[in-house]
Each structure stands twice: as structure tokens, then as C-alpha cells.
Design an enzyme around this catalytic site. Structure first.
Site: not given
Length: 148
Positions: A57, A72
């Protein structure tokens, strides 16, 4: 000066608008965010350098000048434990700016109840070090901001 590229396509938004106080408060550094297009895609490296951290992620690329950029993919996506993400590179790899790092689908992230907005942060940069923030629609690979 380092030109930081948009890692995903979508709409450039301010870091302050990210619904997470760690990012919106600038605790990890200044930068921008992208509200991504809701379709499958690939997150690309925003700069040339070495991948020093790679989670499904999120990833950090450090350039030869020592500057690190955090990408992110979504908010609270660590809770997915990698589900919905496909790694296209490995930690320790040298990457060029624009090289695909992670494949993902923002629509699936949103359907799962999470915010798909992507903070892009100049790690440990002093306040005021980032300028020229993009506004509105961006394609992956467009200039997102400058790090002076």
C-alpha cells in the site's frame, strides 16, 4: 531542485485535505495528494532512485541526492494486508522516474469503505521546501511539485 511526478492519474489536491491527521498535519513532511481515477492502474515512481521501503500500500523512493519521497496508496490501506495490490518492483530495486511500482484499483479500495486518496510526501523536508504544486487533473508522470 527535484521534480516530483504524480504517481497516479487523478485530481491533485492539497495535503491538508487528506482525511488523515498524520498527512494533513504535515507530520511526515510537505507535499501534495491525488484523488485517483477510479479505475485499475499502476502507481509509478515519482523520482529516479532506490526503493528503500516497499509495502503493497505504500513505498519510499530515495534519490541519489538523499531525498526520499513517500507514496501512500489510499488511507488506512495498511489494514488490507496487501489485498488488492500487486508489487511490480522489489525493495532495493533502482527505479527510473515513471517506472511502475505497484498495481492497484482505487475503485476497489473505495468500495471497501476506505479513502483512495494518495498522499505524496517529501520526507523530512522543511516547511516551505515544496512549491509549484499541481492543481486539478494530472496524469501519472506529470509534475506534481518541486522540492527546492
Amino acid at each position: 531542485m527535484t521534480t516530483v511526478l504524480a504517481p497516479v492519474a487523478g485530481a491533485a489536491v492539497s495535503l491538508e485535505s487528506v482525511p488523515d491527521p498524520v498527512f494533513s498535519g504535515g507530520m511526515v513532511g510537505p507535499g501534495a495528494a491525488i484523488d485517483p481515477a477510479r479505475k485499475p492502474g499502476r502507481a509509478i515512481s515519482p523520482i529516479a532512485g532506490k526503493i528503500v521501503k516497499l509495502h503493497p500500500h505504500a513505498f519510499v523512493v530515495v534519490g541519489d541526492d538523499g531525498r526520499g519521497i513517500l507514496v501512500h496508496l489510499g488511507i488506512d490501506t495498511v489494514q488490507l494486508r496487501g489485498e488488492g495490490f500487486e508489487l511490480l518492483a522489489a525493495e532495493g530495486d533502482r527505479v527510473r522516474a515513471g517506472q511502475p511500482v505497484v498495481a492497484w484499483n482505487p475503485a476497489e479500495i473505495e468500495a471497501g469503505g476506505r479513502c483512495p486518496v494518495c498522499p505524496v510526501v517529501a520526507l523530512d523536508a522543511p516547511e516551505g521546501a515544496v512549491s509549484g504544486l499541481a492543481e486539478g487533473a494530472v496524469s501519472a508522470g506529470d509534475a506534481l511539485f518541486q522540492w527546492r
